[in-house]
Design an enzyme around this catalytic site. Structure first.
Site, mmCIF file in Angstrom:
data_model
loop_
_atom_site.group_PDB
_atom_site.id
_atom_site.type_symbol
_atom_site.label_atom_id
_atom_site.label_comp_id
_atom_site.label_asym_id
_atom_site.label_seq_id
_atom_site.Cartn_x
_atom_site.Cartn_y
_atom_site.Cartn_z
ATOM 1 N N ALA A 26 0.857 -1.192 0.000
ATOM 2 C CA ALA A 26 0.000 0.000 0.000
ATOM 3 C C ALA A 26 0.892 1.240 0.000
ATOM 4 O O ALA A 26 0.767 2.130 0.837
ATOM 5 C CB ALA A 26 -0.963 -0.001 1.189
ATOM 6 N N LEU A 27 1.793 1.258 -0.951
ATOM 7 C CA LEU A 27 2.880 2.243 -0.939
ATOM 8 C C LEU A 27 2.388 3.657 -1.248
ATOM 9 O O LEU A 27 1.414 3.850 -1.968
ATOM 10 C CB LEU A 27 3.945 1.830 -1.966
ATOM 11 C CG LEU A 27 4.546 0.437 -1.762
ATOM 12 C CD1 LEU A 27 5.615 0.161 -2.824
ATOM 13 C CD2 LEU A 27 5.135 0.269 -0.362
ATOM 14 N N HIS A 28 3.103 4.619 -0.677
ATOM 15 C CA HIS A 28 2.832 6.032 -0.945
ATOM 16 C C HIS A 28 4.163 6.756 -1.089
ATOM 17 O O HIS A 28 5.234 6.113 -1.017
ATOM 18 C CB HIS A 28 1.961 6.641 0.168
ATOM 19 C CG HIS A 28 2.483 6.385 1.553
ATOM 20 N ND1 HIS A 28 3.647 6.941 2.027
ATOM 21 C CD2 HIS A 28 2.021 5.598 2.556
ATOM 22 C CE1 HIS A 28 3.869 6.544 3.260
ATOM 23 N NE2 HIS A 28 2.902 5.708 3.607
ATOM 24 N N HIS A 54 7.114 5.946 1.230
ATOM 25 C CA HIS A 54 7.900 4.746 0.928
ATOM 26 C C HIS A 54 8.891 5.028 -0.209
ATOM 27 O O HIS A 54 10.030 4.575 -0.182
ATOM 28 C CB HIS A 54 6.979 3.601 0.495
ATOM 29 C CG HIS A 54 6.066 3.095 1.573
ATOM 30 N ND1 HIS A 54 4.710 3.282 1.537
ATOM 31 C CD2 HIS A 54 6.328 2.400 2.711
ATOM 32 C CE1 HIS A 54 4.155 2.723 2.596
ATOM 33 N NE2 HIS A 54 5.112 2.192 3.337
ATOM 34 N N LYS A 105 7.902 8.219 10.808
ATOM 35 C CA LYS A 105 6.483 8.321 11.169
ATOM 36 C C LYS A 105 6.149 7.372 12.332
ATOM 37 O O LYS A 105 5.443 7.736 13.257
ATOM 38 C CB LYS A 105 5.655 8.016 9.923
ATOM 39 C CG LYS A 105 4.295 7.433 10.140
ATOM 40 C CD LYS A 105 3.272 8.515 10.341
ATOM 41 C CE LYS A 105 1.855 8.030 10.407
ATOM 42 N NZ LYS A 105 1.618 6.732 10.986
ATOM 43 N N ASP A 106 6.675 6.134 12.265
ATOM 44 C CA ASP A 106 6.478 5.184 13.364
ATOM 45 C C ASP A 106 7.711 5.270 14.258
ATOM 46 O O ASP A 106 8.582 4.392 14.233
ATOM 47 C CB ASP A 106 6.251 3.778 12.804
ATOM 48 C CG ASP A 106 4.934 3.694 12.052
ATOM 49 O OD1 ASP A 106 3.883 3.982 12.649
ATOM 50 O OD2 ASP A 106 4.959 3.391 10.847
ATOM 51 N N ARG A 158 -2.604 3.770 6.068
ATOM 52 C CA ARG A 158 -3.939 3.676 6.669
ATOM 53 C C ARG A 158 -4.761 4.948 6.491
ATOM 54 O O ARG A 158 -5.943 4.953 6.812
ATOM 55 C CB ARG A 158 -3.832 3.317 8.151
ATOM 56 C CG ARG A 158 -3.419 1.850 8.388
ATOM 57 C CD ARG A 158 -3.455 1.504 9.859
ATOM 58 N NE ARG A 158 -3.345 0.091 10.122
ATOM 59 C CZ ARG A 158 -2.235 -0.522 10.588
ATOM 60 N NH1 ARG A 158 -1.139 0.177 10.794
ATOM 61 N NH2 ARG A 158 -2.233 -1.818 10.818
HETATM 62 O O1 PAF Z 1 6.132 -0.059 9.274
HETATM 63 C C1 PAF Z 1 5.770 -1.071 8.642
HETATM 64 O O2 PAF Z 1 5.304 -0.995 7.508
HETATM 65 C C2 PAF Z 1 5.917 -2.431 9.281
HETATM 66 O O3 PAF Z 1 5.721 -2.364 10.652
HETATM 67 C C3 PAF Z 1 7.257 -3.130 8.961
HETATM 68 C C4 PAF Z 1 8.430 -2.347 9.514
HETATM 69 C C5 PAF Z 1 7.403 -3.262 7.449
HETATM 70 C C6 PAF Z 1 7.292 -4.523 9.578
HETATM 71 O O4 PAF Z 1 6.255 -5.320 9.105
#
Ligand code: PAF
Length: 284
Positions: free
Chosen positions: A38-40, A43, A158-159, A196
């Site tokens: 689900a790239l944006h 990514h 972001k995370d 998301r």
């Molecule tokens: O951030 C994410 O997309 C996921 O948590 C990761 C790091 C690819 C692990 O599944």
């Protein structure tokens, strides 16, 4: 081996481990961008950064794997957006050399009994809201690092907590790779890009930018001398008035994720708009 059909027709698309290992054995150093698809644009900025890391002689690899181990029961594993063809075209266009798409059976063969538990930065915040989530993230990242033999892996900031968890795991387990965090990309109104975000209906999407707006306002207020407690209280009240249910809004030490009383630190937030949970963080 299948080939991508995008502008860069040389991107390798691999799905089984023996072929991945055989391919990588003859290639240069690997920069890995782990994703769940689900790239944006965020990514794609990691793909560009990966190329800068390994140069033209290295391999830019991206994994696409919706990792069941990091979803809690009742979360969105089944409906997590899956758009393989579009993702592969985006990766090829962005100059990715290799896409690694293991199946769940390849990643977790029957009988798998080992997982990785990180404490420290994995405790609290997302660790409390989503118990077991970071065990899934750490385990899949460790496997991806070993599968690809990457010398550097790139993650979006972001995370933020996830990035600290992965860094700590790599350090604690002497994994021979660098973990590189890259700046969050934002929409024009300030909302942090996320796969998301597509869950947001138009009304929620219009409100969502209030989260980074309130965080920025709190950071600016603290910089002007408002006490952190008052700045955060104002932000919490504003977000609640805008329809958010706040999980947390806290000022933390960037690496340990322990709360700090005043800047410098990282302002981290998780807030729900209806059933959609938004995460954000900023240097403070
Ligand atoms: O951030 C994410 O997309 C996921 O948590 C990761 C790091 C690819 C692990 O599944």
């Amino acid at each position: 081996m299948r080939r991508a059909s995008g502008p860069d027709a040389t991107m390798r698309i691999l799905r089984d481990l023996p072929t991945l290992r055989a391919e990588l054995a003859s290639l240069g150093p690997v920069a890995l961008v782990p994703t769940m698809g689900a790239l944006h644009a965020g990514h794609l900025s990691l793909i560009a950064a990966a190329r800068r890391e390994v140069g033209p002689g290295g391999v830019v690899a991206a994994s696409i794997f919706v990792n069941p181990l990091q979803f809690l029961p009742g979360e969105d594993f089944d409906r997590y957006p899956r758009q393989e063809e579009a993702d592969l075209a985006m990766l090829a266009e962005a100059g990715c050399d290799l896409a690694w798409l293991p199946s769940v059976e390849t990643m977790y063969p029957p009988g798998q009994a080992s997982t990785i538990i990180v404490e420290g930065p994995a405790q609290g915040w997302e660790g409390t809201a989503r118990p077991g989530h970071f065990r899934g993230v750490a385990t899949v990242c460790a496997k991806l690092f070993l599968q690809t033999g990457a010398s550097v892996a790139l993650f979006g900031e972001k995370d933020w907590q996830q990035l600290q968890v992965i860094r700590r795991m790599a350090r604690d387990l002497d994994m021979p790779l660098r973990i590189l965090g890259c700046p969050t990309l934002r929409e024009a109104d300030g909302l942090a890009m996320s796969s998301r975000n597509r869950y947001l209906d138009p009304e929620a999407r219009a409100r969502a930018a209030a989260l980074p707006g309130a965080m920025r306002a709190a950071i600016e207020a603290m910089a002007r001398g408002t006490s952190p407690a008052a700045a955060l209280a104002t932000a919490r009240a504003g977000l609640t008035a805008s329809g958010f249910t706040l999980d947390y809004l806290a000022l933390v030490e960037p690496e340990t994720l322990l709360e700090v009383p005043a800047p410098p630190g990282r302002l981290i937030a998780a807030a729900r708009l209806g059933s959609i949970r938004l995460l954000d963080n900023m240097a403070a």
